[in-house]
Design a protein around this motif. Structure first.
Motif, short mmCIF file in Angstrom:
data_model
loop_
_atom_site.label_atom_id
_atom_site.label_comp_id
_atom_site.label_asym_id
_atom_site.label_seq_id
_atom_site.Cartn_x
_atom_site.Cartn_y
_atom_site.Cartn_z
N TYR A 1 116.72 1.76 -43.66
CA TYR A 1 117.00 0.57 -44.48
C TYR A 1 115.79 0.02 -45.23
O TYR A 1 115.93 -0.40 -46.39
CB TYR A 1 117.70 -0.50 -43.64
N ALA B 1 122.61 -4.42 -48.13
CA ALA B 1 121.72 -3.53 -47.39
C ALA B 1 120.88 -4.34 -46.41
O ALA B 1 120.63 -3.90 -45.27
CB ALA B 1 120.83 -2.75 -48.35
N TRP C 1 120.72 -4.09 -42.35
CA TRP C 1 119.42 -3.94 -41.69
C TRP C 1 119.25 -4.95 -40.56
O TRP C 1 118.87 -4.61 -39.44
CB TRP C 1 118.31 -4.09 -42.73
#
Length: 228
Positions: A135, A154, A158
């Motif tokens: 990530y 994203a 993460w």
């Protein structure tokens, strides 16, 4: 007369072209703008979606194995982790749809299922890799193209993976020597898991106000049911 016929033909061609364009919109043909403006973003999202779906299938398989071996608490944990990974995959899919990417079905991968002890070790190692490598790299490569929502989702994934790591590493720390005792404690002490349906945050107690990851209302959390 010939000039008039040419002009009439030209107008006819224009009308035909307009109809074709309108029909393509109605039929859902993809537009090329996203592939031109966000090529790297699309590839990264497709890769992350496939990876999260693979983890979803893997955790479901690990949960079934844990249940088979009568580790009920660990089976429940894997079910909760699978639910979070599925939300991450769905979030990436939503962004891809907004970018006019045709969504193809992600096939179920071939999964190697070992004993529950080994499955826990593998899960913890993979979560650490996601946190330390996958990530951070993905987010760094998303930033130049600047599609904000892709970066946001994203980041949500993460941060959620960090929660998974913390849960798994508590088990991993003791499991090599005292696995049966640790598993028994998990069976006895595990009460409930809740997953935020917006970002995938995974907790054993619903926050009093907002989700610590997406900062939306705690009403977005859903209790994960024990695997049947």
């Amino acid at each position: 007369m010939e000039k008039w016929e040419t002009a009439r033909l030209s107008r006819r061609q224009m009308i035909t072209t307009a109809i074709v364009v309108a029909a393509s919109v109605v039929l859902g043909n993809r537009r090329p703008w996203a592939a031109t403006r966000y090529p790297k973003t699309i590839k990264l999202l497709e890769s992350a979606r496939a990876q999260e779906m693979a983890k979803y299938y893997q955790y479901m398989a690990f949960g079934r194995k844990a249940k088979e071996e009568d580790y009920k608490g660990i089976a429940y944990l894997f079910t909760a982790l699978a639910a979070a990974e599925l939300i991450h995959a769905q979030n990436f899919e939503k962004i891809l749809s907004r970018l006019d990417v045709e969504i193809s079905r992600v096939g179920k991968p071939r999964i190697t299922v070992a004993q529950t002890h080994d499955n826990l070790m593998k899960a913890a190692d993979e979560e650490i890799n996601d946190i330390d490598t996958f990530y951070p790299s993905m987010i760094a490569h998303l930033k130049p193209e600047g599609f904000h929502d892709a970066i946001t989702f994203a980041t949500f994934a993460w941060e959620s993976e960090k929660q998974h790591r913390d849960i798994l590493m508590k088990i991993q720390r003791w499991a090599p020597w005292f696995f049966e005792k640790v598993a028994k404690n998990i069976d006895e002490e595990t009460d409930k898991y809740f997953v935020c349906q917006f970002c995938g945050s995974t907790v054993d107690e619903i926050p009093s106000d907002t989700c610590p990851i997406c900062h939306l209302s705690s009403e977005h959390y859903r209790k994960i049911e024990y695997p049947i």
